[in-house]
Motif scaffolding. Structure first.
Motif, mmCIF file in Angstrom:
data_model
loop_
_atom_site.group_PDB
_atom_site.id
_atom_site.type_symbol
_atom_site.label_atom_id
_atom_site.label_comp_id
_atom_site.label_asym_id
_atom_site.label_seq_id
_atom_site.Cartn_x
_atom_site.Cartn_y
_atom_site.Cartn_z
ATOM 1 N N LYS A 112 0.819 -1.225 0.000
ATOM 2 C CA LYS A 112 0.000 0.000 0.000
ATOM 3 C C LYS A 112 0.846 1.266 0.000
ATOM 4 C CE LYS A 112 -2.078 -1.112 3.762
ATOM 5 N NZ LYS A 112 -1.557 -2.479 3.827
ATOM 6 N N THR A 113 1.717 1.383 0.996
ATOM 7 C CA THR A 113 2.470 2.623 1.164
ATOM 8 C C THR A 113 3.393 2.867 -0.024
ATOM 9 O OG1 THR A 113 2.332 2.302 3.549
ATOM 10 C CG2 THR A 113 3.965 3.895 2.764
ATOM 11 N N THR A 114 4.065 1.814 -0.464
ATOM 12 C CA THR A 114 4.942 1.919 -1.628
ATOM 13 C C THR A 114 4.151 2.381 -2.851
ATOM 14 O OG1 THR A 114 6.085 -0.013 -0.734
ATOM 15 C CG2 THR A 114 6.639 0.626 -2.973
ATOM 16 N N ALA A 135 -3.353 7.579 6.933
ATOM 17 C CA ALA A 135 -4.364 7.047 7.854
ATOM 18 C C ALA A 135 -3.973 5.684 8.424
ATOM 19 C CB ALA A 135 -5.730 6.980 7.166
ATOM 20 N N ASP A 136 -2.708 5.328 8.285
ATOM 21 C CA ASP A 136 -2.206 4.157 9.007
ATOM 22 C C ASP A 136 -1.650 4.679 10.330
ATOM 23 O OD1 ASP A 136 -0.980 1.992 10.118
ATOM 24 O OD2 ASP A 136 0.266 1.481 8.391
ATOM 25 N N THR A 137 -2.543 4.889 11.288
ATOM 26 C CA THR A 137 -2.095 5.407 12.580
ATOM 27 C C THR A 137 -1.830 4.253 13.544
ATOM 28 O OG1 THR A 137 -4.397 5.605 13.290
ATOM 29 C CG2 THR A 137 -3.381 7.574 12.359
ATOM 30 N N PHE A 138 -1.880 3.050 12.997
ATOM 31 C CA PHE A 138 -1.726 1.855 13.819
ATOM 32 C C PHE A 138 -0.253 1.566 14.106
ATOM 33 C CE2 PHE A 138 -1.830 -2.843 14.388
ATOM 34 C CZ PHE A 138 -2.690 -2.870 15.466
ATOM 35 N N ARG A 139 0.568 1.745 13.065
ATOM 36 C CA ARG A 139 2.008 1.479 13.209
ATOM 37 C C ARG A 139 2.747 2.811 13.353
ATOM 38 N NH1 ARG A 139 5.418 -0.494 9.509
ATOM 39 N NH2 ARG A 139 4.163 0.617 7.983
ATOM 40 N N ALA A 140 3.653 2.876 14.305
ATOM 41 C CA ALA A 140 4.389 4.115 14.563
ATOM 42 C C ALA A 140 5.239 4.527 13.359
ATOM 43 C CB ALA A 140 5.260 3.953 15.793
ATOM 44 N N GLU A 144 6.613 7.870 8.956
ATOM 45 C CA GLU A 144 7.959 8.103 8.415
ATOM 46 C C GLU A 144 8.129 7.468 7.035
ATOM 47 O OE1 GLU A 144 9.322 6.783 12.407
ATOM 48 O OE2 GLU A 144 7.469 7.918 12.117
ATOM 49 N N GLN A 145 7.581 6.268 6.888
ATOM 50 C CA GLN A 145 7.704 5.573 5.600
ATOM 51 C C GLN A 145 7.013 6.369 4.491
ATOM 52 O OE1 GLN A 145 5.826 1.730 5.353
ATOM 53 N NE2 GLN A 145 6.773 1.273 3.378
ATOM 54 N N LEU A 146 5.846 6.894 4.794
ATOM 55 C CA LEU A 146 5.129 7.669 3.787
ATOM 56 C C LEU A 146 5.843 9.004 3.536
ATOM 57 C CD1 LEU A 146 2.671 7.420 1.942
ATOM 58 C CD2 LEU A 146 1.336 8.664 3.648
ATOM 59 N N ILE A 187 -5.138 8.322 0.130
ATOM 60 C CA ILE A 187 -5.141 8.019 1.557
ATOM 61 C C ILE A 187 -4.592 6.612 1.793
ATOM 62 C CG2 ILE A 187 -6.617 7.740 3.597
ATOM 63 C CD1 ILE A 187 -8.535 9.799 2.214
ATOM 64 N N ASP A 188 -3.499 6.560 2.555
ATOM 65 C CA ASP A 188 -2.886 5.288 2.915
ATOM 66 C C ASP A 188 -3.571 4.788 4.184
ATOM 67 O OD1 ASP A 188 -1.084 3.187 2.831
ATOM 68 O OD2 ASP A 188 0.527 4.280 3.850
ATOM 69 N N THR A 189 -3.746 3.481 4.303
ATOM 70 C CA THR A 189 -4.425 2.943 5.490
ATOM 71 C C THR A 189 -3.623 1.802 6.121
ATOM 72 O OG1 THR A 189 -5.674 1.246 4.283
ATOM 73 C CG2 THR A 189 -6.686 3.434 4.430
#
Ligand SMILES: Nc1nc2c(ncn2[C@@H]2O[C@H](COP(=O)(O)OP(=O)(O)O)[C@@H](O)[C@H]2O)c(=O)[nH]1
Ligand SMILES: [Mg+2]
Length: 303
Positions: A112-114, A135-140, A144-146, A187-189
């Protein structure tokens, strides 16, 4: 490197596997009997095209063979590429055309992020304005990756601290996009939660907020990224996402990592969803709109 060459290299494992079966078939001689058709169907199934698609392709090829009175196995196989391409609805619409808001969903690690990063860069390169939402607030580490991708593309990311409500991020993103009349909003999730019920509920909330708040002149699309190396398992997950979210299309990633590239056919056929793009590597250039003829030619090669 030109795209067809990239695609072709990315599909080389799949093509080699399929070619192996096809040359075995040719090695048996020119005769086109029932066994030939059964073995051809098996070869397509082994490539992960799915039973339905394999059966359909073979029966179409049989009709073509009798209509054109094709004399031998080689003549029949020379029509395989065209019949495979005919499996797909066409033409596939360009994902980045017009004003769109994309919600990228999918299992963790599917890309997804890639993919958000690659799409952002490609959109910017073609002169579009782009805004991303994290919107991937699940992983810290997700922000940064995005961010890394966003910097590469030279675009902004709307984000919040990890642990915050992802639907609020979607809300902020879409509000900012509306205000700035952005062309492409992505929107990334998150892909992993405690249960898939939680995940689907979270994604439905993001979808609802996005559809409600997005500028009326943009089309909101929910796109699934699916890792091609997971083969038929990926299909099971895709069905679950489709049932919960009524997807608009699928992006198949990591086709370079599998010998079963036929999964693209199964996705289109069995989910009834358009394959909008395919990924054949980690670089920005390794993601392109899906084209049935190109794909069929790269998967089958010349026999
Ligand atoms: N080989 C290959 N790797 C890919 C492709 N697309 C994504 N990846 C890799 O898959 C990994 C997971 O991607 P990521 O975007 O973090 O997945 P997410 O968890 O769904 O956001 C990363 O290492 C990517 O570089 C592709 O088309 N080919
Ligand atoms: Mg991610």
């Amino acid at each position: 490197m030109p795209w067809f060459k990239r695609l072709s290299e990315g599909l080389s494992r799949s093509r080699d596997a399929l070619q192996g079966h096809l040359s075995e078939l040719m090695g048996r001689g020119p005769k086109v009997d029932d066994e030939f058709w059964t073995d051809l169907e098996d070869a397509l199934i082994v490539a992960d095209m799915g039973v339905m698609a394999a059966t359909e392709i073979v029966s179409r090829l049989r009709r073509t063979a009798s209509r054109l009175a094709l004399p031998d196995a080689a003549a029949v196989l020379s029509h395989l590429t065209a019949e495979l391409a005919a499996e797909f609805e066409q033409p596939t619409q360009d994902l980045l055309e017009g004003r769109v808001t994309l919600i990228m969903v999918g299992v963790n690690g599917t890309g997804k992020t890639t993919t958000v990063g690659k799409l952002a860069k490609q959109a910017v390169d073609s002169g579009r304005s782009v805004l991303l939402g994290s919107a991937d607030t699940f992983r810290a580490a997700a922000n940064e990756q995005l961010d890394v991708w966003a910097k590469r593309a030279g675009v902004e990311v709307v984000k919040r601290d990890s642990g915050e409500d992802p639907a609020s991020v979607a809300f902020d993103t879409v509000a900012a996009a509306r205000e700035r009349a952005v062309d492409i909003t992505i929107i990334d999730t998150a892909g992993r939660l405690h249960t898939s019920v939680d995940l689907m509920r979270e994604l439905q909330k993001i979808q609802k907020v996005t559809r409600r708040e997005a500028d009326a002149s943009t089309t909101v699309k929910t796109i699934l990224t699916m890792d091609a190396t997971t083969g038929q398992n990926g299909l099971v997950q895709a069905r679950e996402f489709h049932a919960a979210l009524d997807l608009d299309g699928v992006i198949l990633t990591k086709l370079d990592g599998t010998a079963k590239g036929g999964i693209v056919v199964a996705v289109a056929r069995e989910l009834g969803l358009p394959v909008v793009m395919v990924g054949v590597g980690e670089g920005i250039e390794d993601l392109r709109p899906f084209n049935p003829e190109e794909f069929a030619a790269a998967l089958i090669g010349s026999s």
